[in-house]
Write an enzyme that holds these catalytic residues in place. Structure first.
Site, mmCIF file in Angstrom:
data_model
loop_
_atom_site.group_PDB
_atom_site.id
_atom_site.type_symbol
_atom_site.label_atom_id
_atom_site.label_comp_id
_atom_site.label_asym_id
_atom_site.label_seq_id
_atom_site.Cartn_x
_atom_site.Cartn_y
_atom_site.Cartn_z
ATOM 1 N N HIS A 135 -10.350 -5.553 -3.039
ATOM 2 C CA HIS A 135 -8.974 -5.771 -2.571
ATOM 3 C C HIS A 135 -9.017 -5.992 -1.068
ATOM 4 O O HIS A 135 -9.857 -5.411 -0.375
ATOM 5 C CB HIS A 135 -8.077 -4.575 -2.907
ATOM 6 C CG HIS A 135 -8.625 -3.269 -2.417
ATOM 7 N ND1 HIS A 135 -9.637 -2.609 -3.090
ATOM 8 C CD2 HIS A 135 -8.341 -2.525 -1.325
ATOM 9 C CE1 HIS A 135 -9.936 -1.506 -2.433
ATOM 10 N NE2 HIS A 135 -9.173 -1.426 -1.347
ATOM 11 N N ASN A 155 -12.642 -2.908 3.108
ATOM 12 C CA ASN A 155 -13.541 -1.758 3.188
ATOM 13 C C ASN A 155 -14.617 -1.964 2.123
ATOM 14 O O ASN A 155 -14.303 -2.253 0.962
ATOM 15 C CB ASN A 155 -12.769 -0.463 2.941
ATOM 16 C CG ASN A 155 -11.791 -0.162 4.057
ATOM 17 O OD1 ASN A 155 -12.026 -0.527 5.210
ATOM 18 N ND2 ASN A 155 -10.690 0.487 3.740
ATOM 19 N N GLY A 207 -15.101 3.744 3.928
ATOM 20 C CA GLY A 207 -13.741 4.134 3.568
ATOM 21 C C GLY A 207 -13.222 3.534 2.273
ATOM 22 O O GLY A 207 -12.055 3.723 1.927
ATOM 23 N N HIS A 264 -12.566 -1.855 -6.926
ATOM 24 C CA HIS A 264 -12.011 -3.091 -7.498
ATOM 25 C C HIS A 264 -11.591 -3.853 -6.250
ATOM 26 O O HIS A 264 -10.651 -3.422 -5.561
ATOM 27 C CB HIS A 264 -10.828 -2.727 -8.413
ATOM 28 C CG HIS A 264 -10.046 -3.888 -8.963
ATOM 29 N ND1 HIS A 264 -9.264 -3.778 -10.097
ATOM 30 C CD2 HIS A 264 -9.887 -5.162 -8.524
ATOM 31 C CE1 HIS A 264 -8.666 -4.937 -10.355
ATOM 32 N NE2 HIS A 264 -9.023 -5.795 -9.398
ATOM 33 N N THR A 323 -12.271 3.425 -1.370
ATOM 34 C CA THR A 323 -11.997 4.459 -2.374
ATOM 35 C C THR A 323 -11.727 3.867 -3.755
ATOM 36 O O THR A 323 -11.842 4.558 -4.752
ATOM 37 C CB THR A 323 -10.789 5.323 -1.960
ATOM 38 O OG1 THR A 323 -9.644 4.485 -1.800
ATOM 39 C CG2 THR A 323 -11.059 6.080 -0.673
ATOM 40 N N ASP A 337 0.853 -1.190 0.000
ATOM 41 C CA ASP A 337 0.000 0.000 0.000
ATOM 42 C C ASP A 337 0.892 1.244 0.000
ATOM 43 O O ASP A 337 1.881 1.325 0.729
ATOM 44 C CB ASP A 337 -0.934 0.003 1.215
ATOM 45 C CG ASP A 337 -2.081 0.985 1.036
ATOM 46 O OD1 ASP A 337 -3.230 0.525 0.909
ATOM 47 O OD2 ASP A 337 -1.834 2.219 1.005
HETATM 48 P P1 AMP Z 1 -9.659 1.441 0.016
HETATM 49 O O1 AMP Z 1 -9.671 2.859 0.565
HETATM 50 O O2 AMP Z 1 -10.061 0.391 0.975
HETATM 51 O O3 AMP Z 1 -10.423 1.395 -1.287
HETATM 52 O O4 AMP Z 1 -8.140 1.121 -0.303
HETATM 53 C C1 AMP Z 1 -7.450 1.643 -1.390
HETATM 54 C C2 AMP Z 1 -6.008 1.617 -1.016
HETATM 55 O O5 AMP Z 1 -5.229 1.754 -2.201
HETATM 56 C C3 AMP Z 1 -5.574 2.766 -0.076
HETATM 57 O O6 AMP Z 1 -5.090 2.224 1.149
HETATM 58 C C4 AMP Z 1 -4.490 3.491 -0.858
HETATM 59 O O7 AMP Z 1 -3.432 3.924 -0.043
HETATM 60 C C5 AMP Z 1 -4.044 2.423 -1.848
HETATM 61 N N1 AMP Z 1 -3.464 2.930 -3.073
HETATM 62 C C6 AMP Z 1 -3.972 3.879 -3.894
HETATM 63 N N2 AMP Z 1 -3.159 4.077 -4.949
HETATM 64 C C7 AMP Z 1 -2.119 3.225 -4.791
HETATM 65 C C8 AMP Z 1 -0.936 2.949 -5.559
HETATM 66 N N3 AMP Z 1 -0.667 3.593 -6.697
HETATM 67 N N4 AMP Z 1 -0.085 2.012 -5.098
HETATM 68 C C9 AMP Z 1 -0.342 1.339 -3.947
HETATM 69 N N5 AMP Z 1 -1.433 1.562 -3.193
HETATM 70 C C10 AMP Z 1 -2.312 2.490 -3.604
#
Ligand code: AMP
Length: 115
Positions: free
Chosen positions: A100, A87, A93, A98, A95, A31
């Site tokens: 994960h 999430n 939370g 897709h 964002t 992350d």
């Molecule tokens: P969520 O908020 O649960 O959808 O998690 C999305 C996660 O993706 C967040 O913890 C971000 O820090 C992470 N994230 C977004 N862009 C990147 C990236 N380019 N490389 C690695 N992690 C990312």
């Protein structure tokens, strides 16, 4: 056609990220904004499932594989104990829509959700 998610773009090599583990159907990255000493994201290669509820209903075998890959990564990058967070929905939370799994590990016992 819906726009490719940031994770699909990482998988395609359009956005730089280190893929630290991979199977035919799942990949793992660090992350970019870690919330724990070890903070990985285990991600199905397909972007067709928005969240864990869709994945569980649509392809439970892939969800099981995601958990197995997350567990293997936690063993490789920490001591094998880990927290798995999905999430689900913007209000929780999420964002990136897709699915994960956040794999959080390393010194989490102080921040236990349990009693
Ligand atoms: P969520 O908020 O649960 O959808 O998690 C999305 C996660 O993706 C967040 O913890 C971000 O820090 C992470 N994230 C977004 N862009 C990147 C990236 N380019 N490389 C690695 N992690 C990312």
């Amino acid at each position: 056609m819906t726009e490719a998610s940031i994770f699909t773009r990482i998988l395609q090599g359009d956005i730089p990220a280190e893929i630290v583990a991979e199977t035919d159907r799942v990949f793992v990255i660090r992350d970019i904004n870690p919330k724990a000493p070890v903070h990985l994201l285990a991600i199905p290669k397909t972007g067709e499932y928005r969240d864990v509820t869709e994945l569980a209903a649509g392809d439970p075998g892939l969800l099981a594989e995601l958990v197995e890959v997350a567990s293997d990564a936690a063993a490789r990058f920490s001591d094998g104990d880990f927290r798995l967070v999905f999430n689900t929905g913007a209000g929780a939370g999420q964002t990136v829509f897709h699915v994960h799994a956040h794999v959080l590990a390393g010194g989490l016992s102080e921040a236990s959700l349990g009693g």
